[in-house]
Design an enzyme around this catalytic site. Sequence first.
Site, PDB file in Angstrom:
ATOM      1  N   LYS A  87      -3.265  22.633  11.679  1.00  0.00           N
ATOM      2  CA  LYS A  87      -3.773  21.607  10.835  1.00  0.00           C
ATOM      3  C   LYS A  87      -4.259  21.564   9.433  1.00  0.00           C
ATOM      4  CE  LYS A  87      -3.871  16.300  11.818  1.00  0.00           C
ATOM      5  NZ  LYS A  87      -5.348  15.707  12.627  1.00  0.00           N
ATOM      6  N   SER A 162      -1.554  11.944  14.473  1.00  0.00           N
ATOM      7  CA  SER A 162      -1.602  12.088  12.771  1.00  0.00           C
ATOM      8  C   SER A 162      -1.330  13.844  12.743  1.00  0.00           C
ATOM      9  CB  SER A 162      -2.942  12.081  12.704  1.00  0.00           C
ATOM     10  OG  SER A 162      -4.110  12.777  13.052  1.00  0.00           O
ATOM     11  N   SER A 186      -5.169  11.799  17.779  1.00  0.00           N
ATOM     12  CA  SER A 186      -4.052  12.434  16.822  1.00  0.00           C
ATOM     13  C   SER A 186      -3.182  14.077  17.621  1.00  0.00           C
ATOM     14  CB  SER A 186      -4.815  12.663  15.492  1.00  0.00           C
ATOM     15  OG  SER A 186      -4.601  11.199  14.797  1.00  0.00           O
TER      16      SER A 186
HETATM   17  N1  GLN Z   1      -4.053   6.323  14.684  1.00  0.00           N
HETATM   18  C1  GLN Z   1      -5.923   6.339  14.604  1.00  0.00           C
HETATM   19  C2  GLN Z   1      -6.018   6.799  12.641  1.00  0.00           C
HETATM   20  O1  GLN Z   1      -5.018   6.355  12.490  1.00  0.00           O
HETATM   21  C3  GLN Z   1      -5.718   7.727  15.111  1.00  0.00           C
HETATM   22  C4  GLN Z   1      -5.826   9.277  14.694  1.00  0.00           C
HETATM   23  C5  GLN Z   1      -6.039  10.115  14.776  1.00  0.00           C
HETATM   24  O2  GLN Z   1      -7.557  10.060  15.811  1.00  0.00           O
HETATM   25  N2  GLN Z   1      -7.123  11.330  13.172  1.00  0.00           N
HETATM   26  O3  GLN Z   1      -7.323   6.059  13.270  1.00  0.00           O
END
Ligand code: GLN
Length: 493
Positions: A87, A162, A186
């Site tokens: 990532k 994400s 995410s």
């Molecule tokens: N969708 C969640 C957020 O927007 C989790 C994102 C994540 O785990 N980085 O914060």
Amino acid sequence: MTEHTRAGVRRLTEEVGTGALDPVRLAEAVSAAIAAKDSGPSGLRAFLSHDPAKLADRAGSLAQELDEARRAGRPVPALSGVPVAVKDNLCTLDHPTTCGSRMLEGFRSPYEATAVRRLRAAGALVVGKTNMDEFGMGSTTEQSAFGPTRNPHAPDRVPGGSSGGSAAAVAAGMVTAALGSDTGGSVRQPAALCGVVGIKPTYGGVSRYGLVAYASSLDQVGTFGRTVDDAASVLQVIMGPDPRDATCAGHPPANLFAAVDRGADGLVVGVPEEYFPEDMEPGIRRLAAAAIEGLAREGAEVRLMSLPHHRFAIPTYYVLAPAEASANLARYDGVRYGTRTDAPDADCTYSRTRSAGFGTEVKRRILLGTYVLSAGYQDRYYGQAQRVRHLIAADFQTAFDSGVDVIFTPTTPDVASPLGYRSPDPYRRYQGDAFTVAANLAGIPGASVPIGTSQGLPVGGQLLAARWQEPRLIRAAAALERVAGTPATSMGR
Ligand code: GLN
């Protein structure tokens, strides 16, 4: 030649380890698969950067090292030749690290994240960097400043986020495994939407040295694979203490596979009623019920249970995560790294840089976070959220103390949404994270395992365990994988 990346970690390392498969040929096959599937207007766009020449170079040095090891009779490392995607919020030397943001466009880190270094030390081939929602804020990859990734199962749908690029790269067979980060789901959520396995370890399980911070009390590095075995094999390599990260636990990692042979027999599986709301997608409800029945047939004891503070998980998370993000993102002022928009004085330079560099969702989070931390409101919002966080964590502790080994829930309330579709109301959008954020608030490990398809789209089942019970989590995940049948990863075969 994508059959190689689909072979699984164990077979690949064996073939590369014995010399039957040349890492250079493997690297070429990976680059060819990426060229065929990832680029162009209809490509998946899972990768933000991939450099075939550099990959071939790395593969060449690996081939040499392995030859020497074989000649000297030394064992070959655990991930020899395994192609892994990373990532784009984990720092790497071979590729830029952008976090999906204009703010860090072209940024090259002077050092490498511990998790990435451990992959390399274990003989893995780091293939490239994957697309993500800007700084990890989002659930679709559509918040990436560089455009969204497509879902390999349905190119007109999102892959989740994400870490959507990592999940898509694995699901499409471009790589065998991938790293992601999980602050509120995410890793688990895109794994579910792309039909692959995603594991988020206990908070403090993997070093975050070189992971660009989003919300420091929640962030964890996690892994993707097409099977539980693959995702866990990579996790095994990256877990464990690191003197460079004081939040990383000091004890050596457990053998993640220690309990895997015990199957579901005798496993106490808790099923919390709060994770099956009226308005969830009906196919997901049906598949979750079938998965639970499957585990029971294999000898698991299924216990209905309650996590009474569950309804506060989203509001709590969406106070704490933006609060921490607003502090962490204060460093992007255009002075030390990333892009800068010059202006006559310093204040103006900061504000123009930040206005131009951050996307809408990131700005929304910074505003939210600054507000909940502001004088006069801090205790009412941030302090209150901290107190509720303890109640949410205590709910889990009560369940585990009462003899529940693992908790089963669906990973998401819905399947992958069409690209470009979004509810105009951010609070509604945040509800999509309802099943994943609590694990981060409680610091417990979780995994998502494919349990079938609904509307032709992959569905994930989530397993949660008590802190440091990864071997139990992996045991349950492997059992779930068995009862749920072959993972939904037929795409591109
Ligand atoms: N969708 C969640 C957020 O927007 C989790 C994102 C994540 O785990 N980085 O914060």
